[in-house]
Design a protein around this motif. Sequence first.
Motif, PDB file in Angstrom:
ATOM      1  N   LEU A   1       0.831  -1.204   0.000  1.00 58.58           N
ATOM      2  CA  LEU A   1       0.000   0.000   0.000  1.00 58.58           C
ATOM      3  C   LEU A   1       0.868   1.256   0.000  1.00 58.58           C
ATOM      4  CD1 LEU A   1      -2.902   1.092   0.077  1.00 58.58           C
ATOM      5  CD2 LEU A   1      -2.706   1.160   2.585  1.00 58.58           C
ATOM      6  N   ILE A   2       1.955   1.241   0.754  1.00 58.37           N
ATOM      7  CA  ILE A   2       2.897   2.367   0.748  1.00 58.37           C
ATOM      8  C   ILE A   2       3.459   2.577  -0.655  1.00 58.37           C
ATOM      9  CG2 ILE A   2       5.176   3.119   1.545  1.00 58.37           C
ATOM     10  CD1 ILE A   2       4.481   1.715   4.241  1.00 58.37           C
ATOM     11  N   THR A   3       3.852   1.475  -1.304  1.00 62.47           N
ATOM     12  CA  THR A   3       4.382   1.568  -2.664  1.00 62.47           C
ATOM     13  C   THR A   3       3.344   2.156  -3.605  1.00 62.47           C
ATOM     14  OG1 THR A   3       5.789  -0.355  -2.243  1.00 62.47           O
ATOM     15  CG2 THR A   3       5.427   0.255  -4.538  1.00 62.47           C
ATOM     16  N   SER A   4       2.100   1.700  -3.486  1.00 70.34           N
ATOM     17  CA  SER A   4       1.028   2.233  -4.331  1.00 70.34           C
ATOM     18  C   SER A   4       0.855   3.731  -4.128  1.00 70.34           C
ATOM     19  CB  SER A   4      -0.290   1.515  -4.033  1.00 70.34           C
ATOM     20  OG  SER A   4      -0.221   0.150  -4.391  1.00 70.34           O
ATOM     21  N   LEU A   5       0.889   4.171  -2.873  1.00 69.88           N
ATOM     22  CA  LEU A   5       0.744   5.596  -2.575  1.00 69.88           C
ATOM     23  C   LEU A   5       1.858   6.402  -3.236  1.00 69.88           C
ATOM     24  CD1 LEU A   5      -0.604   7.907  -0.855  1.00 69.88           C
ATOM     25  CD2 LEU A   5       1.174   7.417   0.844  1.00 69.88           C
ATOM     26  N   LEU A   6       3.092   5.952  -3.072  1.00 74.08           N
ATOM     27  CA  LEU A   6       4.228   6.698  -3.613  1.00 74.08           C
ATOM     28  C   LEU A   6       4.210   6.713  -5.141  1.00 74.08           C
ATOM     29  CD1 LEU A   6       6.982   5.445  -1.151  1.00 74.08           C
ATOM     30  CD2 LEU A   6       5.799   7.642  -1.112  1.00 74.08           C
ATOM     31  N   LEU A   7       3.808   5.602  -5.758  1.00 68.95           N
ATOM     32  CA  LEU A   7       3.735   5.550  -7.209  1.00 68.95           C
ATOM     33  C   LEU A   7       2.591   6.414  -7.743  1.00 68.95           C
ATOM     34  CD1 LEU A   7       4.473   1.760  -7.789  1.00 68.95           C
ATOM     35  CD2 LEU A   7       5.903   3.660  -8.549  1.00 68.95           C
ATOM     36  N   CYS A   8       1.445   6.396  -7.043  1.00 69.11           N
ATOM     37  CA  CYS A   8       0.321   7.245  -7.449  1.00 69.11           C
ATOM     38  C   CYS A   8       0.709   8.720  -7.373  1.00 69.11           C
ATOM     39  CB  CYS A   8      -0.892   6.982  -6.564  1.00 69.11           C
ATOM     40  SG  CYS A   8      -1.769   5.449  -6.923  1.00 69.11           S
ATOM     41  N   ASP A   9       1.376   9.103  -6.300  1.00 68.10           N
ATOM     42  CA  ASP A   9       1.805  10.498  -6.154  1.00 68.10           C
ATOM     43  C   ASP A   9       2.807  10.870  -7.247  1.00 68.10           C
ATOM     44  OD1 ASP A   9       0.178  10.893  -3.995  1.00 68.10           O
ATOM     45  OD2 ASP A   9       1.769  10.832  -2.497  1.00 68.10           O
ATOM     46  N   GLU A  10       3.726   9.945  -7.529  1.00 75.82           N
ATOM     47  CA  GLU A  10       4.721  10.213  -8.569  1.00 75.82           C
ATOM     48  C   GLU A  10       4.040  10.363  -9.931  1.00 75.82           C
ATOM     49  OE1 GLU A  10       8.619  11.000  -9.694  1.00 75.82           O
ATOM     50  OE2 GLU A  10       7.857  10.609  -7.669  1.00 75.82           O
ATOM     51  N   HIS A  11       3.087   9.484 -10.212  1.00 75.14           N
ATOM     52  CA  HIS A  11       2.372   9.530 -11.484  1.00 75.14           C
ATOM     53  C   HIS A  11       1.599  10.843 -11.634  1.00 75.14           C
ATOM     54  CE1 HIS A  11       0.107   8.175 -14.961  1.00 75.14           C
ATOM     55  NE2 HIS A  11      -1.006   8.497 -14.338  1.00 75.14           N
ATOM     56  N   ALA A  12       1.031  11.322 -10.530  1.00 72.40           N
ATOM     57  CA  ALA A  12       0.235  12.548 -10.561  1.00 72.40           C
ATOM     58  C   ALA A  12       1.088  13.808 -10.505  1.00 72.40           C
ATOM     59  CB  ALA A  12      -0.765  12.545  -9.404  1.00 72.40           C
ATOM     60  N   GLY A  13       2.394  13.647 -10.301  1.00 71.13           N
ATOM     61  CA  GLY A  13       3.283  14.802 -10.207  1.00 71.13           C
ATOM     62  C   GLY A  13       3.215  15.520  -8.886  1.00 71.13           C
ATOM     63  N   HIS A  14       2.720  14.830  -7.844  1.00 71.13           N
ATOM     64  CA  HIS A  14       2.619  15.441  -6.522  1.00 71.13           C
ATOM     65  C   HIS A  14       3.958  15.364  -5.785  1.00 71.13           C
ATOM     66  CE1 HIS A  14      -1.950  14.427  -6.539  1.00 71.13           C
ATOM     67  NE2 HIS A  14      -1.679  15.534  -7.201  1.00 71.13           N
ATOM     68  N   ARG A  15       4.185  16.325  -4.930  1.00 71.04           N
ATOM     69  CA  ARG A  15       5.365  16.301  -4.073  1.00 71.04           C
ATOM     70  C   ARG A  15       5.269  15.106  -3.121  1.00 71.04           C
ATOM     71  NH1 ARG A  15       8.896  20.367  -2.246  1.00 71.04           N
ATOM     72  NH2 ARG A  15       9.807  19.950  -0.192  1.00 71.04           N
ATOM     73  N   PRO A  16       6.360  14.343  -2.918  1.00 62.75           N
ATOM     74  CA  PRO A  16       6.296  13.199  -2.001  1.00 62.75           C
ATOM     75  C   PRO A  16       5.831  13.610  -0.607  1.00 62.75           C
ATOM     76  CG  PRO A  16       8.322  13.141  -3.274  1.00 62.75           C
ATOM     77  CD  PRO A  16       7.686  14.468  -3.545  1.00 62.75           C
ATOM     78  N   ARG A  17       4.992  12.772  -0.012  1.00 62.71           N
ATOM     79  CA  ARG A  17       4.445  13.065   1.314  1.00 62.71           C
ATOM     80  C   ARG A  17       5.439  12.754   2.415  1.00 62.71           C
ATOM     81  NH1 ARG A  17      -1.337  13.133   0.432  1.00 62.71           N
ATOM     82  NH2 ARG A  17      -1.705  12.546  -1.730  1.00 62.71           N
TER      83      ARG A  17
END
Length: 244
Positions: free
Chosen positions: A96-112
Amino acid sequence: MRFLCLHGRGTNSDILEAQLAPLRRRLAQHTLEFFDAQNACAAAPGISGVYPPPYLCWYKHGKPEEVSVALDDLRAVLEEDGPYDGLIGFSEGAALITSLLLCDEHAGHRPRVQLAVLFNSVVPLIADPIAMHHASSPLGELVHEHHNHYLALLQTDGQVNGPLSQARGFSPVGPLRIAVSTVHIIGDQDPFAPSSQLVVGMCRPERVQMLWHDGSHKLPQAGEVLDHCAELIETAIMLSSLDI
């Protein structure tokens, strides 16, 4: 650093806290906090005879809409109780952590967060928006092949005739990579080790710290392995402060 920790399928936050206690003593200068999934499921193998319920999972069957809800729950905790510097996850929690980080990366969001520590990750699953709009892209694919052990859990959840999974997993094919520092702890005897290796391939290699140990799908408990884990986490913390 302040870490939020996510448990594996068929356990809960209290169980993960107990399992991480030996490593936590080696990371005494850091703060570890724990968060429960919202779905009941069958206990993980070997858990029910040692730890009391509830036994929880992040998503019942891995359908994209279920993954989306789990990610929203995680984002809410990070925003409402944060900031957190890092995330620690075991098995489905690591996925789930990996999914979150990949989703954020895909969306161009700053890492949380600055850092992720991933123990024995199973395959990270794709949430609804990505699965629906990029179904034919190399971003993801139907869960298959060496993921069969995990897919069986998603399909049945301990039942003989459970619903079929519509799970889609992230693929290391393509340019998408997790930008933050990551630590990957993988057991040699873990049937999900190929999934953990795939996750390594989804991260920036210059920010990866990896440890293989002589273990199965469990958090390591041996002193020497735990010492090495703590060393790698401290190295990753140092790397997280660098602009690589």
